[in-house]
Design an enzyme around this catalytic site. Structure first.
Site, PDB file in Angstrom:
ATOM      1  N   GLY A  20       0.824  -1.191   0.000  1.00 55.89           N
ATOM      2  CA  GLY A  20       0.000   0.000   0.000  1.00 55.89           C
ATOM      3  C   GLY A  20       0.864   1.249   0.000  1.00 55.89           C
ATOM      4  O   GLY A  20       2.051   1.208   0.330  1.00 55.89           O
ATOM      5  N   CYS A  21       0.263   2.367  -0.368  1.00 56.41           N
ATOM      6  CA  CYS A  21       1.037   3.606  -0.459  1.00 56.41           C
ATOM      7  C   CYS A  21       1.521   4.067   0.916  1.00 56.41           C
ATOM      8  O   CYS A  21       2.734   4.136   1.163  1.00 56.41           O
ATOM      9  CB  CYS A  21       0.235   4.694  -1.167  1.00 56.41           C
ATOM     10  SG  CYS A  21      -1.421   4.959  -0.520  1.00 56.41           S
ATOM     11  N   TYR A  22       0.598   4.353   1.821  1.00 53.45           N
ATOM     12  CA  TYR A  22       1.016   4.805   3.161  1.00 53.45           C
ATOM     13  C   TYR A  22       1.962   3.810   3.847  1.00 53.45           C
ATOM     14  O   TYR A  22       2.968   4.218   4.440  1.00 53.45           O
ATOM     15  CB  TYR A  22      -0.202   5.029   4.051  1.00 53.45           C
ATOM     16  CG  TYR A  22      -1.090   6.186   3.662  1.00 53.45           C
ATOM     17  CD1 TYR A  22      -0.633   7.503   3.716  1.00 53.45           C
ATOM     18  CD2 TYR A  22      -2.408   5.964   3.268  1.00 53.45           C
ATOM     19  CE1 TYR A  22      -1.463   8.568   3.386  1.00 53.45           C
ATOM     20  CE2 TYR A  22      -3.244   7.025   2.935  1.00 53.45           C
ATOM     21  CZ  TYR A  22      -2.769   8.325   2.998  1.00 53.45           C
ATOM     22  OH  TYR A  22      -3.597   9.373   2.675  1.00 53.45           O
TER      23      TYR A  22
END
Length: 321
Positions: free
Chosen positions: A116-118
């Site tokens: 995921g990005c975060y």
């Protein structure tokens, strides 16, 4: 020489378009593409998935799970860009910089889950410090983060760029205030934390770019730790890495920094910062990257090339729309 065949299932979405843009023009791959009129034709999707050497899933979570039932060719490998399989048994986590063994695990895997990005920035900051014992696995982590609105996918992009219902009236909106988020399981597992962090994300009025912030009360740690030690562990862990840069240590007395979350847009780069106020015995860990680059499609291309043994010549920069 036969070129590996790649099918992007969901190529019309934000991540799919970005991945295709990064792969377009490469002469070492053959991109399979579905007729736009047949995007919802399960038989045609099944044919292309099983024709591909690697199928990249750019789909909502439930659709990604359901797509696995279409897999019949034992040689087809899957790279899932959704959050459906990031902590699932039998899947390799697609963060190559997680540890020295991770690139080889990705090369050998049939099923790879793109991070995921975060969590990409959070794990990059916390995992080395927990491994080194500077932060205990019981560390009560708090993470605040800000992302460009492209992280909300097509509906928010269209709203922000003048199509559909306007969804962000101001310059900044915090969300996740119920203290649950689908990224928490991977943050916790791959950072080697005993408990999930408190995570408060926000979206702002810029298209892409991301900052993750993790405060550390140095005085509250079980053993005495200085900001320079945190920085040194990160610098050693990522020494020689192509896409992760540990930036120089800064202190409050030396510099008042201003970080632009958009500085790495269009690249697959991840920058890590340690800021320290020695008088207050506080440190701040910060990760900066493109949420559509190292936080999504750039990471997917990096993983794809590892899976295919093609990781050598490419910069993973994408400066298109």
């Amino acid at each position: 020489m036969r070129k590996p065949k790649i099918f992007i299932d969901g190529e019309a979405g934000t991540t799919g378009l970005q991945i295709r843009g990064r792969l377009q023009g490469r002469n070492d791959l053959q991109l399979l593409s579905i007729d736009p009129a047949k995007r919802k034709d399960e038989a045609e999707r099944k044919r292309l998935i099983n024709e591909a050497d690697v199928a990249i899933l750019c789909l909502p979570d439930e659709a990604a799970k359901a797509t696995l039932s279409l897999l019949e060719n034992p040689q087809t490998r899957i790279l899932d860009a959704s959050s459906a399989h990031r902590v699932a048994e039998g899947w390799v986590y697609g963060f190559p910089e997680l540890g020295p063994e991770q690139p080889e695990r990705i090369r050998q895997a049939r099923f790879v889950a793109n991070p995921g990005c975060y969590p990409t920035g959070v794990i990059a900051l916390l995992r080395p410090l927990v491994d080194a014992g500077l932060l205990p696995s019981s560390f009560a982590a708090s993470v605040s983060a800000i992302s460009g609105y492209s992280g909300g996918g097509r509906p928010l992009i269209e709203a922000m760029e003048g199509q559909g219902t306007h969804r962000l009236a101001g310059a900044y909106r915090a969300y996740g205030l119920e203290l649950t988020h689908k990224h928490l399981p991977e943050m916790t597992l791959y950072s080697r934390l005993e408990r999930p962090p408190i995570f408060t994300p926000a979206v702002a009025r810029f298209r892409q770019g991301m900052l993750d912030f993790i405060p550390v009360h140095l005085w509250a740690l079980p053993k005495k730790v200085h900001g320079a030690e945190l920085h040194e562990v990160l610098a050693q862990r990522y020494q020689g890495q192509r896409f992760v840069r540990v930036m120089p240590l800064e202190t409050y007395a030396q510099h008042h920094p201003v970080l632009d979350p958009q500085a790495l847009n269009g690249t697959n780069l991840l920058e890590l910062f340690v800021f320290e106020n020695p008088q207050q015995e506080q440190a701040l860990l910060v990760a900066r990257f493109d949420n559509l680059g190292k936080g999504a499609s750039g990471a997917a291309v990096q993983n794809l090339d590892l899976m295919l043994g093609l990781e050598g010549p490419y910069t993973y920069e994408y400066l298109g729309d």
